[in-house]
Write a protein that holds these residues in place. Structure first.
Motif, PDB file in Angstrom:
ATOM      1  N   ALA A   1       0.835  -1.208   0.000  1.00  0.00           N
ATOM      2  CA  ALA A   1       0.000   0.000   0.000  1.00  0.00           C
ATOM      3  C   ALA A   1       0.865   1.251   0.000  1.00  0.00           C
ATOM      4  CB  ALA A   1      -0.901   0.024   1.239  1.00  0.00           C
ATOM      5  N   VAL A   2       0.455   2.239  -0.792  1.00  0.00           N
ATOM      6  CA  VAL A   2       1.022   3.603  -0.740  1.00  0.00           C
ATOM      7  C   VAL A   2      -0.141   4.542  -1.067  1.00  0.00           C
ATOM      8  CG1 VAL A   2       2.707   5.251  -1.641  1.00  0.00           C
ATOM      9  CG2 VAL A   2       3.280   2.813  -1.602  1.00  0.00           C
ATOM     10  N   PHE A   3      -0.588   5.283  -0.093  1.00  0.00           N
ATOM     11  CA  PHE A   3      -1.741   6.166  -0.297  1.00  0.00           C
ATOM     12  C   PHE A   3      -1.477   7.509   0.368  1.00  0.00           C
ATOM     13  CE2 PHE A   3      -3.597   1.928  -0.646  1.00  0.00           C
ATOM     14  CZ  PHE A   3      -4.350   2.064  -1.798  1.00  0.00           C
TER      15      PHE A   3
ATOM     16  N   TRP B   1      -1.335  15.943  -1.847  1.00  0.00           N
ATOM     17  CA  TRP B   1      -0.498  15.440  -2.944  1.00  0.00           C
ATOM     18  C   TRP B   1       0.592  16.435  -3.325  1.00  0.00           C
ATOM     19  CZ3 TRP B   1      -4.406  12.985  -6.975  1.00  0.00           C
ATOM     20  CH2 TRP B   1      -4.916  11.795  -6.422  1.00  0.00           C
ATOM     21  N   ARG B   2       1.659  15.874  -3.904  1.00  0.00           N
ATOM     22  CA  ARG B   2       2.794  16.604  -4.485  1.00  0.00           C
ATOM     23  C   ARG B   2       3.542  17.437  -3.450  1.00  0.00           C
ATOM     24  NH1 ARG B   2       2.467  15.841 -10.060  1.00  0.00           N
ATOM     25  NH2 ARG B   2       4.683  16.353 -10.100  1.00  0.00           N
ATOM     26  N   ARG B   3       3.596  16.905  -2.235  1.00  0.00           N
ATOM     27  CA  ARG B   3       4.416  17.542  -1.198  1.00  0.00           C
ATOM     28  C   ARG B   3       5.505  16.593  -0.712  1.00  0.00           C
ATOM     29  NH1 ARG B   3       0.083  19.492   2.981  1.00  0.00           N
ATOM     30  NH2 ARG B   3       1.949  19.344   4.270  1.00  0.00           N
ATOM     31  N   GLY B   4       5.716  15.509  -1.462  1.00  0.00           N
ATOM     32  CA  GLY B   4       6.802  14.593  -1.116  1.00  0.00           C
ATOM     33  C   GLY B   4       6.446  13.551  -0.074  1.00  0.00           C
ATOM     34  N   ILE B   5       5.157  13.443   0.275  1.00  0.00           N
ATOM     35  CA  ILE B   5       4.776  12.502   1.348  1.00  0.00           C
ATOM     36  C   ILE B   5       4.944  11.052   0.892  1.00  0.00           C
ATOM     37  CG2 ILE B   5       2.885  11.708   2.831  1.00  0.00           C
ATOM     38  CD1 ILE B   5       1.921  14.638   2.933  1.00  0.00           C
ATOM     39  N   ALA B   6       4.522  10.725  -0.326  1.00  0.00           N
ATOM     40  CA  ALA B   6       4.682   9.344  -0.818  1.00  0.00           C
ATOM     41  C   ALA B   6       6.160   8.992  -0.923  1.00  0.00           C
ATOM     42  CB  ALA B   6       3.997   9.181  -2.170  1.00  0.00           C
ATOM     43  N   ARG B   7       6.953   9.920  -1.394  1.00  0.00           N
ATOM     44  CA  ARG B   7       8.397   9.676  -1.512  1.00  0.00           C
ATOM     45  C   ARG B   7       8.987   9.392  -0.125  1.00  0.00           C
ATOM     46  NH1 ARG B   7      12.121  11.281  -5.625  1.00  0.00           N
ATOM     47  NH2 ARG B   7      10.880  12.858  -6.675  1.00  0.00           N
ATOM     48  N   THR B   8       8.555  10.157   0.872  1.00  0.00           N
ATOM     49  CA  THR B   8       9.035   9.964   2.251  1.00  0.00           C
ATOM     50  C   THR B   8       8.591   8.604   2.790  1.00  0.00           C
ATOM     51  OG1 THR B   8       8.941  12.343   2.614  1.00  0.00           O
ATOM     52  CG2 THR B   8       8.940  10.963   4.586  1.00  0.00           C
TER      53      THR B   8
HETATM   54  C1  LIG Z   1       0.483   8.230  -6.138  1.00  0.00           C
HETATM   55  C2  LIG Z   1       0.459   8.981  -4.824  1.00  0.00           C
HETATM   56  C3  LIG Z   1       0.740   8.008  -3.677  1.00  0.00           C
HETATM   57  C4  LIG Z   1       1.565  10.067  -4.859  1.00  0.00           C
HETATM   58  O1  LIG Z   1       1.618  10.705  -3.583  1.00  0.00           O
HETATM   59  P1  LIG Z   1       2.317  12.133  -3.387  1.00  0.00           P
HETATM   60  O2  LIG Z   1       2.585  12.302  -1.921  1.00  0.00           O
HETATM   61  O3  LIG Z   1       1.538  13.171  -4.075  1.00  0.00           O
HETATM   62  O4  LIG Z   1       3.707  11.923  -4.175  1.00  0.00           O
HETATM   63  P2  LIG Z   1       5.045  12.789  -3.940  1.00  0.00           P
HETATM   64  O5  LIG Z   1       4.694  14.199  -3.655  1.00  0.00           O
HETATM   65  O6  LIG Z   1       5.939  12.088  -2.955  1.00  0.00           O
HETATM   66  O7  LIG Z   1       5.691  12.689  -5.412  1.00  0.00           O
HETATM   67  C5  LIG Z   1       7.044  12.337  -5.641  1.00  0.00           C
HETATM   68  C6  LIG Z   1       7.294  12.395  -7.135  1.00  0.00           C
HETATM   69  O8  LIG Z   1       6.518  11.389  -7.801  1.00  0.00           O
HETATM   70  C7  LIG Z   1       6.021  11.899  -9.063  1.00  0.00           C
HETATM   71  N1  LIG Z   1       4.552  12.032  -8.987  1.00  0.00           N
HETATM   72  C8  LIG Z   1       3.766  11.811  -7.908  1.00  0.00           C
HETATM   73  N2  LIG Z   1       2.455  11.998  -8.225  1.00  0.00           N
HETATM   74  C9  LIG Z   1       2.427  12.345  -9.526  1.00  0.00           C
HETATM   75  C10 LIG Z   1       1.380  12.682 -10.419  1.00  0.00           C
HETATM   76  N3  LIG Z   1       0.092  12.695 -10.030  1.00  0.00           N
HETATM   77  N4  LIG Z   1       1.703  13.012 -11.670  1.00  0.00           N
HETATM   78  C11 LIG Z   1       2.986  13.013 -12.094  1.00  0.00           C
HETATM   79  N5  LIG Z   1       4.034  12.711 -11.278  1.00  0.00           N
HETATM   80  C12 LIG Z   1       3.751  12.374 -10.016  1.00  0.00           C
HETATM   81  C13 LIG Z   1       6.683  13.261  -9.239  1.00  0.00           C
HETATM   82  O9  LIG Z   1       7.938  13.049  -9.869  1.00  0.00           O
HETATM   83  C14 LIG Z   1       6.888  13.681  -7.800  1.00  0.00           C
HETATM   84  O10 LIG Z   1       7.908  14.631  -7.642  1.00  0.00           O
HETATM   85  P3  LIG Z   1       7.587  16.224  -7.867  1.00  0.00           P
HETATM   86  O11 LIG Z   1       6.298  16.531  -7.152  1.00  0.00           O
HETATM   87  O12 LIG Z   1       8.785  16.887  -7.290  1.00  0.00           O
HETATM   88  O13 LIG Z   1       7.444  16.378  -9.360  1.00  0.00           O
HETATM   89  C15 LIG Z   1      -0.894   9.722  -4.607  1.00  0.00           C
HETATM   90  O14 LIG Z   1      -1.183  10.447  -5.763  1.00  0.00           O
HETATM   91  C16 LIG Z   1      -2.028   8.758  -4.312  1.00  0.00           C
HETATM   92  O15 LIG Z   1      -2.235   8.385  -3.159  1.00  0.00           O
HETATM   93  N6  LIG Z   1      -2.790   8.389  -5.347  1.00  0.00           N
HETATM   94  C17 LIG Z   1      -3.947   7.540  -5.191  1.00  0.00           C
HETATM   95  C18 LIG Z   1      -3.613   6.198  -4.608  1.00  0.00           C
HETATM   96  C19 LIG Z   1      -2.638   5.431  -5.425  1.00  0.00           C
HETATM   97  O16 LIG Z   1      -2.692   5.394  -6.646  1.00  0.00           O
HETATM   98  N7  LIG Z   1      -1.734   4.763  -4.722  1.00  0.00           N
HETATM   99  C20 LIG Z   1      -0.813   3.851  -5.299  1.00  0.00           C
HETATM  100  C21 LIG Z   1      -1.455   2.516  -5.248  1.00  0.00           C
HETATM  101  S1  LIG Z   1      -0.337   1.263  -5.838  1.00  0.00           S
END
Ligand SMILES: CC(C)(COP(=O)(O)OP(=O)(O)OC[C@H]1O[C@@H](n2cnc3c(N)ncnc32)[C@H](O)[C@@H]1OP(=O)(O)O)[C@@H](O)C(=O)NCCC(=O)NCCS
Length: 169
Positions: free
Chosen positions: A93-95, A101-108
């Motif tokens: 899971a990664v949610f 979104w786009r604040r680096g939380i998923a990356r962290t």
């Molecule tokens: C996918 C998800 C986890 C990303 O979370 P997030 O915290 O916004 O991601 P981050 O801010 O850490 O993004 C890190 C990098 O990933 C890439 N990225 C993340 N989301 C992106 C998007 N929607 N479009 C394009 N690039 C994306 C970018 O390179 C981003 O770096 P940047 O913002 O400096 O350009 C979030 O959009 C989510 O929860 N989506 C719905 C659930 C899902 O699909 N989960 C995965 C299930 S397998």
């Protein structure tokens, strides 16, 4: 954001977080099936009940902003059935809440899981994600690559693709 281990008390909030995330998939996958709250609740209980692995939540000012989980990989898809693959971690899971979104939380969260998988003796990790989803761009940006494996995600009735990454330093 602050990271901490999830507890069973977090399960309702985790399920609601995933419901909010799932609703956003409709924008790029209009025909997806939306899993029910009951399914999401059950999914988090299963993740928390696993004897190994971790469920980590990210809090922003005390509010649940994201969550991620891993477990030792078993079988082809998940962490519960089939033979164990020694040294392979399975990210289940990664949610991140759409408002964060786009604040680096998923990356962290991914970096934290990678640290924990390494500490548990894993040298590589795998995950499955919805084909064509924005998450694919997250995984590419975070050092993962497509494995070439394909599958079907029954809860959403959508195709999925496999990703892998090395956990070597
Ligand atoms: C996918 C998800 C986890 C990303 O979370 P997030 O915290 O916004 O991601 P981050 O801010 O850490 O993004 C890190 C990098 O990933 C890439 N990225 C993340 N989301 C992106 C998007 N929607 N479009 C394009 N690039 C994306 C970018 O390179 C981003 O770096 P940047 O913002 O400096 O350009 C979030 O959009 C989510 O929860 N989506 C719905 C659930 C899902 O699909 N989960 C995965 C299930 S397998």
């Amino acid at each position: 954001v602050r990271l901490r281990d999830a507890t069973t008390a977090d399960v309702p909030a985790l399920a609601e977080l995933v419901m909010r995330c799932d609703a956003t998939h409709r924008s790029w996958a209009p025909r997806m099936r939306l899993p029910s709250l009951a399914e999401e609740l059950a999914g988090w209980r299963v993740r928390l009940d696993r004897p190994s692995g971790d469920v980590v939540v990210a809090e922003d000012d005390g509010v649940l902003a994201g969550a991620a989980a891993w477990a030792p990989a078993r079988g082809r898809h998940g962490g519960d059935t089939g033979p164990l693959h020694p040294g392979l971690g399975h990210v289940s899971a990664v949610f991140v809440d759409p408002g964060h979104w786009r604040r680096g939380i998923a990356r962290t969260l991914l970096a934290e899981l990678e640290t924990r998988m390494r500490a548990a003796g894993c040298d590589r990790a795998r995950l499955w994600t919805l084909e064509g989803s924005p998450a694919e761009r997250l995984y590419s940006a975070a050092g993962w690559r497509r494995s070439g494996e394909r599958g079907h995600h029954d809860p959403t009735d959508l195709p999925i693709v496999g990703y892998v990454r090395s956990l070597d330093a």
